[in-house]
Motif scaffolding. Structure first.
Motif, PDB file in Angstrom:
ATOM      1  N   ALA A 342       0.863  -1.162  -0.063  1.00 33.05           N
ATOM      2  CA  ALA A 342      -0.060  -0.125   0.009  1.00 33.05           C
ATOM      3  C   ALA A 342       0.990   1.290  -0.173  1.00 33.05           C
ATOM      4  O   ALA A 342       0.278   2.142  -0.758  1.00 33.05           O
ATOM      5  CB  ALA A 342      -0.638   0.120   1.279  1.00 33.05           C
ATOM      6  N   ARG A 368      -7.322   4.106   1.494  1.00 33.75           N
ATOM      7  CA  ARG A 368      -7.717   3.056   0.991  1.00 33.75           C
ATOM      8  C   ARG A 368      -8.301   3.142  -0.379  1.00 33.75           C
ATOM      9  O   ARG A 368      -8.356   2.247  -1.283  1.00 33.75           O
ATOM     10  CB  ARG A 368      -9.067   2.592   1.913  1.00 33.75           C
ATOM     11  CG  ARG A 368      -9.563   1.358   1.514  1.00 33.75           C
ATOM     12  CD  ARG A 368     -10.796   0.742   2.604  1.00 33.75           C
ATOM     13  NE  ARG A 368     -11.582   1.858   2.627  1.00 33.75           N
ATOM     14  CZ  ARG A 368     -12.521   2.217   1.936  1.00 33.75           C
ATOM     15  NH1 ARG A 368     -12.998   1.331   0.962  1.00 33.75           N
ATOM     16  NH2 ARG A 368     -13.643   3.011   2.112  1.00 33.75           N
ATOM     17  N   SER A 372      -7.154   1.505  -3.948  1.00 34.68           N
ATOM     18  CA  SER A 372      -8.069   0.374  -4.879  1.00 34.68           C
ATOM     19  C   SER A 372      -8.387   0.769  -6.172  1.00 34.68           C
ATOM     20  O   SER A 372      -8.671   0.019  -7.001  1.00 34.68           O
ATOM     21  CB  SER A 372      -9.455   0.103  -4.142  1.00 34.68           C
ATOM     22  OG  SER A 372      -9.809   1.297  -3.962  1.00 34.68           O
ATOM     23  N   LEU A 379      -4.773  -4.835  -5.521  1.00 35.51           N
ATOM     24  CA  LEU A 379      -5.937  -5.576  -5.000  1.00 35.51           C
ATOM     25  C   LEU A 379      -5.937  -7.025  -5.674  1.00 35.51           C
ATOM     26  O   LEU A 379      -6.224  -7.813  -4.805  1.00 35.51           O
ATOM     27  CB  LEU A 379      -7.213  -4.796  -5.270  1.00 35.51           C
ATOM     28  CG  LEU A 379      -7.431  -3.606  -4.614  1.00 35.51           C
ATOM     29  CD1 LEU A 379      -8.942  -3.043  -4.930  1.00 35.51           C
ATOM     30  CD2 LEU A 379      -7.159  -3.582  -3.069  1.00 35.51           C
ATOM     31  N   LEU A 468      -7.049  -2.800   3.424  1.00 34.99           N
ATOM     32  CA  LEU A 468      -7.110  -3.127   2.019  1.00 34.99           C
ATOM     33  C   LEU A 468      -7.831  -4.478   1.820  1.00 34.99           C
ATOM     34  O   LEU A 468      -8.551  -4.788   0.831  1.00 34.99           O
ATOM     35  CB  LEU A 468      -5.779  -3.123   1.150  1.00 34.99           C
ATOM     36  CG  LEU A 468      -5.065  -1.754   1.062  1.00 34.99           C
ATOM     37  CD1 LEU A 468      -3.704  -1.879   0.404  1.00 34.99           C
ATOM     38  CD2 LEU A 468      -6.144  -0.810   0.282  1.00 34.99           C
TER      39      LEU A 468
END
Length: 866
Positions: A342, A368, A372, A379, A468
């Protein structure tokens, strides 16, 4: 979610087979026939994994059929059966069950056709990345931020003893940097120099042994054109001969299956020359399997400093961070929750974006969603862990999406919820909660669920999942019509938000949904709320199994709740009394009823007598309420074992009469708070009857408020069941000379003595007692002198002293207890703290560095000791 739907259907069928009092028992043979078909489909799912399109369609059909069948059974069978005053149409009951049987029989026949054509294993998708892919070769130079200690530990294992072939597994959640760590080690100059041969391959879930061998030989530059025509065994023999006699390092990246290791390990020669095999895997069981010694390297999330250092490197490289962005940058790094994947994605985004404070503040609030949407591959990497889960774990993982982001979740709560939801297949050898605990341990072993806190005995107390991974859970839950988080404003959930079967709700948005709900919703979990709106909204759902309203302050009598007769789990807060009609909730497994914060311990209300007419209850948690005494009362049914299934009871002022004990014979956990008006009131609690609870393993007995030492005369009748493993006593004021009633318990492993549990200035331990005790806590005990040594506590692992201001010292003989790992002193006398440090110093002088001592506060102690 087919497996969870089928498991829930089995639980519903069992509910019909064992009806509540006054309910109809239908055709047992018909119901057993349905269960046989459902069990067949469960076995089919247990033997299958990721499948081709045809099998995926079939699995979807199974899920939908299970949902439809269960809804029909509830609407046409269970609900009418609970309405005892209405005329029952038995013919319609049988018609519905017959339709369910025909539906399940049809799907069973379709599954059998597929199995006759080819095994489910051969139908599995081969679209995953192939073994031997060039992830390491193409990754370029990767950051070592936060990996220094990991690299040091693994390099020590690579070059150290033993000289025999050693397997070194690295494990951790997806995106935590296992491949980065392995790649840096693989290319480390010391490693390059130390090993004559290095070879690597990426294995993946859908592996082929042939591809593994080709990948290893190719990385060794030992792959001729003729090798492409060789058989698997010939390739393995070539690999064996290439490695034979050389000190080599093999890197097998992304291992998912123990079968892989079984198929390839014989081709790695052991010439006792220090060769090593480095393995990366997300699965702890695979790591343990590959390493026969049972040790592996567990990677952890980055701390705040490491996270910021990595983010700063990705955004600014060797340049300095703008001072006005540093604090915001640290907040962004913190919101990545320590996951390197991330941080790298966010770092890449920030490096190509505006370096303004306003924009960085925007990123900090939306980490987040940015990760994504900006990097689907991120992801996807995390999704592999979900996609490769066995069917029986998928619903359990997706359920974590119901909890708010970064929420610390009680293990006890999530296990009870899974059991009530029906995700767990009933087993003869295990309770639903025990089976659910096994599922949770599996998810933790797969590095999907993160451990937050432990209990004294090492068992997990709370857990969480990364934000996540929660995003993935919500996306998959939406596709499966499994769960909707009504906090989310994500466009993914706007089209049909209430087609889901479970809702996680902040009630301030209820009005915007009105009556656009799925009438088959079976779970509502509230995390905020106002009484009237919540109850009005909840009453719309007649098929609810789970209703969690602990975050809602109810200010009216919850009469709407007792009309939800299908409930299995109910948790709520209400200051008033429960209605007698609570007994209508005859399918309830867990009832958690807390009274408001304003309720005092003395202000105890008794539940209605109907509580004894809820035979499926397994867990009853009451705060500020007491069970009614059934002696002389009229209770319908067999009064000898009305709560036979009850395993957990948290209650106030429980009078342990013979009548009560006959009704709760299988109790395992009992926590009682007594509020006696005087010491003369205590005998009426029948404390000597505790010994009759033969299944009891955990007991907490607390007297509030605490009275004078005369109080002890009334508590001397305490007699404990021999099966007891954990005991907490509070306010009992028992003289220390009577400690034998506790010390003689043969299975006791944990003992907490709190707030005048025992009275007197001196405790002289008796030899032969506390033989299995591993944890001992003394909290607010007026003890001054304590005489004991290793013969009195031979198995002790942890000693905790809290607010013991008069204790002169910890007995020096505790240092000789070979099992002792930790002494904790918290806010106690300075002399007790110093005696703990003296024990530590003495043990270190003797070469014992396993013992730890923690002292709070530390102002009187040497910093290097504490």
């Amino acid at each position: 979610m087919a497996y969870g739907a089928l498991a829930s259907l089995v639980q519903t069928l069992d509910q019909i087979l064992h009806p509540a009092p006054n309910h109809i028992l239908l055709d047992k043979q018909l119901i057993e026939s349905i269960k046989e078909r459902v069990s067949f489909l469960l076995d089919f799912l247990e033997d299958s994994s990721t499948s081709n399109g045809a099998v995926e369609v079939l699995i979807t059909r199974i899920r939908d059929a299970a949902y439809e069948s269960e809804d029909e059974i509830y609407i046409s069978v269970i609900l009418p059966a609970s309405e005892s005053n209405k005329e029952r149409n038995y013919g319609s009951f049988y018609k519905v069950l017959q339709q369910v049987l025909e539906r399940m029989d049809s799907i069973k026949k379709e599954v059998m056709k597929i199995e006759q054509g080819c095994s489910v294993k051969n139908l599995e998708s081969k679209s995953s990345k192939p073994a031997g892919s060039s992830r390491l070769a193409s990754s370029g130079k990767s950051s070592k931020v936060g990996l220094d200690e990991d690299m040091k530990q693994i390099k020590d294992r690579l070059r150290g003893f033993p000289s025999k072939l050693e397997i070194v597994p690295i494990t951790g959640m997806g995106g935590i940097g296992k491949t980065t760590l392995a790649g840096n080690i693989y290319d480390d100059p010391f490693v390059v120099y130390h090993f004559y041969i290095r070879a690597w391959t990426t294995v993946s879930k859908q592996y082929r042994v042939r591809e593994i061998f080709l990948g290893l030989l190719g990385s060794m530059k030992n792959l001729g054109n003729q090798m492409n025509q060789a058989s698997d065994d010939q390739l393995g023999e070539c690999l064996y001969k290439s490695l034979k006699g050389n000190r080599y390092l093999i890197l097998m990246d992304d291992l998912w299956d123990t079968n892989v290791w079984d198929e390839v390990k014989k081709f790695f020669p052991d010439d006792n020359n220090g060769s090593r095999i480095l393995i990366t895997t997300r699965l702890s069981n695979v790591a343990l399997y590959a390493n026969s010694s049972g040790t592996y390297h567990q990677m952890h999330l980055l701390n705040e400093t490491e996270s910021w250092n990595l983010l700063r490197e990705k955004v600014f490289g060797n340049e300095c961070c703008h001072p006005e962005l540093e604090e915001i940058g640290k907040k962004i790094a913190r919101n990545c929750q320590g996951l390197p994947l991330a941080i790298v994605v966010i770092g890449g985004h920030l490096s190509n974006s505006s370096k303004s404070q306003d924009y960085w503040e925007h990123v900090a609030k939306n980490v987040r969603s940015i990760v994504s949407t900006k990097d689907e591959q991120c992801l996807e990497i995390l999704s592999w862990s979900y996609n490769y889960l066995p069917h029986h774990l998928k619903a359990c993982l997706l359920y974590f999406g119901a909890f708010p982001a970064a929420h610390e979740i009680s293990i006890s709560k999530v296990i009870k919820l899974w059991a009530a939801e029906g995700f767990v297949k009933p087993l003869e050898t295990k309770s639903l909660e025990e089976a659910a605990e096994t599922h949770l341990e599996d998810l933790i072993g797969r590095n999907l669920v993160l451990v937050r806190t432990h209990r004294f005995n090492g068992k997990i107390k709370t857990c969480s999942i990364h934000d996540l991974l929660r995003e993935i859970c919500l996306r998959e839950a939406k596709k499966e019509d499994f769960l909707h988080d009504m906090r989310s404003s994500d466009h993914l959930f706007r089209k049909k938000p209430l087609s889901q079967r479970r809702l996680s709700i902040p009630s301030e948005i209820l009005d915007s949904y009105g009556n656009k709900y799925n009438p088959s919703v079976q779970s509502l979990l509230y995390f905020f709320g106002h009484s009237h709106r919540v109850l009005a909204f909840t009453a719309n759902f007649k098929l609810l199994r789970v209703l969690d309203m602990l975050a809602v302050k109810l200010d009216v009598c919850p009469i709407e709740i007792v009309q939800l007769v299908t409930l299995r789990y109910l948790a709520f807060i209400y200051d008033g009394m429960l209605p007698e009609s609570i007994s209508k909730l005859c399918n309830l497994q867990t009832l958690i009823f807390y009274r408001g914060m304003g309720v005092t311990f003395v202000d105890v209300l008794y539940l209605p007598m109907g509580i004894w007419k809820m035979p499926r209850l397994r867990h009853l948690h009451l705060n500020g309420s007491a069970l009614p005494n059934p002696s002389g009362a009229q209770i319908d049914g067999d009064s000898s074992v009305l709560l036979e299934k009850l395993e957990t009871l948290l209650v106030q002022d429980l009078r342990l009469s013979e009548e009560v004990l006959r009704m709760i014979p299988n109790l395992k956990i009992l926590k009682i708070t007594y509020t006696p008006r005087s010491d003369q009131d205590i005998p009426s609690y029948y404390l000597n009857n505790l010994v009759s609870l033969h299944q009891l393993e955990t007991l907490k007995c607390a007297f509030v408020p605490q009275y004078s030492p005369a109080f002890s005369n009334a508590t001397l009748n305490l007699v404990f069941p021999l099966n007891l493993k954990k005991l907490t006593l509070c306010g009992c004021a028992i003289p220390w000379k009577n400690i034998t009633i506790v010390g003689s318990l043969p299975n006791l492993v944990a003992l907490k003595l709190q707030i005048h549990a025992f009275e007197g200035p001196e405790w002289e331990a008796n030899e032969g007692e506390f033989r299995l005790l591993q944890y001992l806590q003394l909290e607010m005990i007026d003890l001054k002198q304590w005489t004991a040594d290793e013969t009195h506590f031979p198995s002790l692992k942890r000693l905790s002293i809290q607010e013991c201001f008069h204790l002169e010292k910890i007995p020096s003989g505790f240092g000789d207890i070979s099992t002792l790992e930790l002494i904790e002193i918290d806010n106690s006398s300075e002399s007790a703290a110093r005696s703990a440090v003296e024990i530590l110093e003495e043990q270190q002088d003797l070469g014992n560095y396993d013992l730890q001592v923690r002292v709070h506060p530390t102002i009187y102690l040497r910093q290097d000791i504490t």
